[in-house]
Design a protein around this motif. Structure first.
Motif, PDB file in Angstrom:
ATOM      1  N   SER A  30       0.955  -1.303   0.172  1.00 28.14           N
ATOM      2  CA  SER A  30      -0.066   0.185  -0.055  1.00 28.14           C
ATOM      3  C   SER A  30       0.960   1.276   0.165  1.00 28.14           C
ATOM      4  O   SER A  30       0.407   2.345   0.492  1.00 28.14           O
ATOM      5  CB  SER A  30      -0.977   0.088   1.254  1.00 28.14           C
ATOM      6  N   ARG A  31       2.096   1.198  -0.500  1.00 25.70           N
ATOM      7  CA  ARG A  31       3.155   2.490  -0.464  1.00 25.70           C
ATOM      8  C   ARG A  31       2.829   3.223  -1.731  1.00 25.70           C
ATOM      9  O   ARG A  31       3.787   3.795  -1.940  1.00 25.70           O
ATOM     10  CB  ARG A  31       4.166   1.801  -0.260  1.00 25.70           C
ATOM     11  N   ASN A  32       2.008   2.876  -2.650  1.00 26.68           N
ATOM     12  CA  ASN A  32       2.032   3.771  -3.894  1.00 26.68           C
ATOM     13  C   ASN A  32       0.725   4.748  -3.745  1.00 26.68           C
ATOM     14  O   ASN A  32      -0.173   4.871  -4.588  1.00 26.68           O
ATOM     15  CB  ASN A  32       1.721   2.776  -5.011  1.00 26.68           C
ATOM     16  N   HIS A  33       0.854   5.617  -3.009  1.00 25.69           N
ATOM     17  CA  HIS A  33      -0.288   6.692  -2.673  1.00 25.69           C
ATOM     18  C   HIS A  33       0.152   7.598  -3.833  1.00 25.69           C
ATOM     19  O   HIS A  33       1.218   7.990  -4.464  1.00 25.69           O
ATOM     20  CB  HIS A  33       0.179   7.394  -1.529  1.00 25.69           C
ATOM     21  N   THR A  34      -1.088   8.171  -4.646  1.00 27.97           N
ATOM     22  CA  THR A  34      -1.059   9.201  -5.537  1.00 27.97           C
ATOM     23  C   THR A  34      -0.293  10.563  -5.543  1.00 27.97           C
ATOM     24  O   THR A  34       0.105  11.169  -6.423  1.00 27.97           O
ATOM     25  CB  THR A  34      -2.423   9.403  -6.244  1.00 27.97           C
ATOM     26  N   GLN A  35      -0.325  11.019  -4.267  1.00 25.96           N
ATOM     27  CA  GLN A  35       0.429  12.157  -3.700  1.00 25.96           C
ATOM     28  C   GLN A  35       1.569  12.467  -2.606  1.00 25.96           C
ATOM     29  O   GLN A  35       2.352  13.042  -2.743  1.00 25.96           O
ATOM     30  CB  GLN A  35      -0.618  13.098  -3.464  1.00 25.96           C
ATOM     31  N   LEU A  36       1.457  11.279  -1.810  1.00 25.09           N
ATOM     32  CA  LEU A  36       2.436  11.186  -0.431  1.00 25.09           C
ATOM     33  C   LEU A  36       3.452  10.032  -0.729  1.00 25.09           C
ATOM     34  O   LEU A  36       2.945   8.951  -1.092  1.00 25.09           O
ATOM     35  CB  LEU A  36       1.397  11.056   0.782  1.00 25.09           C
ATOM     36  N   SER A  37       4.841  10.588  -0.286  1.00 20.20           N
ATOM     37  CA  SER A  37       5.557   9.393  -0.077  1.00 20.20           C
ATOM     38  C   SER A  37       5.343   8.716   1.402  1.00 20.20           C
ATOM     39  O   SER A  37       4.962   9.411   2.338  1.00 20.20           O
ATOM     40  CB  SER A  37       6.812  10.112  -0.342  1.00 20.20           C
TER      41      SER A  37
END
Length: 68
Positions: free
Chosen positions: A30-37
């Motif tokens: 779940s580490r592929n956020h559209t805006q946040l690292s």
């Protein structure tokens, strides 16, 4: 991990049921956020309540849309 002859997901799938596995926040997948690292503290700013009230309904809606 259970073997296919003991794990419920495998057993239900073998019997012809759809088996869906949800992906909760905060794990390796779940580490592929559209805006946040993941390095940004806001990435981790969520609660179990939000997972239940936002994520779970989104998962259910997705499954219902895919399976009609």
């Amino acid at each position: 991990m259970n073997t296919p002859d003991k794990a419920l997901g495998y057993i239900l799938s073998a019997e012809g049921y759809d088996v869906w596995l949800g992906n909760a926040r905060g794990n390796t997948y779940s580490r592929n956020h559209t805006q946040l690292s993941p390095d940004n503290p806001l990435f981790w700013d969520f609660t179990w309540h939000e997972m239940g009230t936002q994520d779970l309904p989104a998962i259910i809606d997705y499954i219902l849309e895919e399976t009609e």
